[in-house]
Design an enzyme around this catalytic site. Structure first.
Site, short mmCIF file in Angstrom:
data_model
loop_
_atom_site.label_atom_id
_atom_site.label_comp_id
_atom_site.label_asym_id
_atom_site.label_seq_id
_atom_site.Cartn_x
_atom_site.Cartn_y
_atom_site.Cartn_z
N TYR A 275 14.35 84.74 5.37
CA TYR A 275 14.60 83.40 3.76
C TYR A 275 13.57 83.34 2.37
CZ TYR A 275 13.57 78.50 2.80
OH TYR A 275 13.65 77.43 2.40
N ASP B 295 9.53 90.66 -1.03
CA ASP B 295 9.37 88.97 -1.17
C ASP B 295 8.13 89.32 0.12
OD1 ASP B 295 9.06 86.39 -0.41
OD2 ASP B 295 10.51 85.47 0.27
N LYS C 150 2.04 80.86 -0.47
CA LYS C 150 1.57 80.37 0.05
C LYS C 150 -0.02 81.38 0.82
CE LYS C 150 5.54 80.31 3.39
NZ LYS C 150 6.44 81.01 3.60
C1 LIG Z 1 7.87 80.22 2.22
C2 LIG Z 1 9.08 81.24 1.87
C3 LIG Z 1 9.82 81.18 0.70
C4 LIG Z 1 9.52 79.96 0.25
O1 LIG Z 1 8.00 79.68 -0.20
P1 LIG Z 1 7.83 78.11 -0.71
O2 LIG Z 1 6.83 77.32 -1.12
O3 LIG Z 1 8.62 77.15 1.03
O4 LIG Z 1 8.78 77.55 -1.82
C5 LIG Z 1 9.93 82.85 0.56
N1 LIG Z 1 9.84 83.58 1.13
C6 LIG Z 1 9.34 83.45 1.93
C7 LIG Z 1 9.11 85.21 2.81
C8 LIG Z 1 8.46 82.47 2.93
O5 LIG Z 1 8.39 82.90 4.08
#
Ligand SMILES: *Cc1c(COP(=O)(O)O)cnc(C)c1O
Length: 445
Positions: free
Chosen positions: A142, A237, A269
């Protein structure tokens, strides 16, 4: 009499789709009423009915230091007393960028407000830099709700994707190739067929959004090498793993030792310390393509917000090697106690972890071997998870309300909090046993 959470959930559903501002919060996967939280302190959350829970979600990762850490609260209070947004550059943005550059291999970084914005911008930049359109991703990874990343695999390997949600144009999904995770042959095939059209490959540095499914040894190195070979950018990511699994994120545990560097990385995060702050960064020559230095446009009214950057900077400055060692130890204690309790209760399951991130897959189908991709993760028994989840919730432990999520702990999970989780496990394992098909435990009553 309805609980306060039930009352708020009713009111929420009247004015907000599904009653929540992000889908997983709605408890759809586990049933029941989502708990509306009123406060958090250290390892604990307290809901609007006054019930307390040891938090094993930690806001899906950001709260590495626990809730309302006094030094973070002080930094935020100090920042906000000077105003909440100026729409000008500020010193804290520079300090936060310097901290990110110091901890990771990125040479240059741009701050944004969410992980979604970070991956969306990184992909635009990769396309602008390479002059190519196609993006490769893995199913089960994701990256936020970016159009081109909400795609699932087409009818065969190495074919272009189809959208997973109404509202994403097929033309957008068709620019995306979706492959099974940890599958080198699929990556080779996709690049062999489409290599000259591929702008970038994006992957979770270690997936945590299909449950915890770590890369097999050398997989990230292989991806980096393949991208380089075909002139595509490797986008790692680390929105979830960044500053969470180590002070340098997942890259600190594989890239740093294996000697490869992503072309671009995304963060979020933890680096926001519980506020909306995220970032993307990477090679100086690629980042130089970004406006105002270069032609690829990207902007944000609240990007680098002074309050969010104060929270993020305080969090990263406090996230020392000692903190990571403590978080790792708590994760090891809780995860091994969970698997022991489930084994004792005869519940087929598989525990997977990556540093201090871990999750449990339930069911016979996943118990035997490593869960290495999304197709396998999907064979887990979510009914068993449901029973386990609710027993833990009733005992005052807040697990992620979905079997496809990592569990998170913090530096504030002290002995009392950990013991509270350990005490809740046997009864929850028994509840899971009752819900297990063919279980011999508890089926007699
Ligand atoms: C949470 C997450 C996102 C998206 O971040 P948001 O701040 O919720 O838009 C993208 N990539 C990864 C791996 C994530 O865990």
């Amino acid at each position: 009499m309805p609980s306060e959470s039930e009352i708020w959930f009713d009111r929420a559903r009247a004015v907000t789709p599904g009653g929540v501002n992000s889908p997983v919060r709605a408890f759809a996967a586990v049933g029941g009423t989502p708990r509306f939280m009123a406060s958090g302190s250290g390892a604990w959350l307290t809901d609007v009915d006054g019930r307390s829970y040891v938090d094993l979600v930690c806001s899906w990762g950001p709260m590495l230091l626990g809730h309302a850490h006094p030094a973070v609260v002080a930094a935020v209070t100090e920042a906000i007393s000077r105003g909440s947004s100026y729409g000008t550059p500020t010193a804290n943005e520079v300090l936060l960028a310097e901290e990110i550059v110091a901890r990771t291999p990125v040479e240059s970084v741009r701050l944004v407000s969410s992980g979604t914005e970070a991956t969306m911008s990184a992909i635009r930049l990769a396309r602008g830099f390479t002059g190519r359109d196609v993006v490769v991703k893995f199913s089960g990874c994701y990256h936020g709700h970016v159009d081109s990343l909400l795609a699932s695999a087409g009818s065969g390997l190495a074919t272009l994707g189809v959208s997973t949600t109404p509202g994403v144009p097929e033309s957008s999904a068709a620019q995306t190739i979706v492959l099974p995770y940890n599958d080198r042959a699929a990556v080779e095939a996709a690049f062999a067929e489409h290599g000259s059209a591929i702008a970038c490959l994006i992957t979770e540095a270690s997936p945590g959004n299909m449950g915890v499914v770590p890369p097999e040894p050398g997989f990230n190195a292989f991806l980096a090498e393949t991208c380089t070979r075909f002139g595509a950018l490797f986008v790692s990511d680390e929105v979830m793993t960044g500053f969470r699994v180590s002070r340098s994120g997942q890259w600190g545990t594989d890239g740093a030792t294996e000697g490869w560097v992503p072309d671009l990385m995304t963060f979020g995060k933890v680096m926001g310390g519980g506020f909306p702050a995220a970032a993307f960064g990477g090679r100086a020559d690629v980042m130089a393509m970004l406006s105002p230095q270069g032609p690829v446009y990207q902007a944000g009214t609240l990007s680098g917000n002074p309050v969010a950057t104060a929270a993020g900077l305080a969090t990263l400055q406090l996230a020392t090697e000692d903190v990571y060692a403590g978080v790792d130890a708590v994760a090891a204690t809780i995860s091994s106690a969970a698997t022991d309790a489930l084994t004792a209760a005869g519940v087929p399951h598989r525990l997977q972890s990556n540093g201090n991130m871990f999750s449990v897959f339930f069911g016979e189908a996943v118990a035997g071997a490593a869960v290495r991709d999304y197709a396998t993760a999907q064979t887990q028994d979510s009914e068993v998870f449901k029973a386990f989840f609710h027993a833990m919730l009733d005992a005052g432990v807040y697990l992620p309300p979905s079997a496809f999520e990592s569990w998170f702990v913090s530096g504030a999970h002290d002995d009392r909090a950990v013991q509270h989780v350990l005490d809740a496990l046997p009864a929850a394992a028994a509840a899971a046993a009752k819900a297990s098909p063919g279980s011999t435990n508890g089926s007699n009553n």
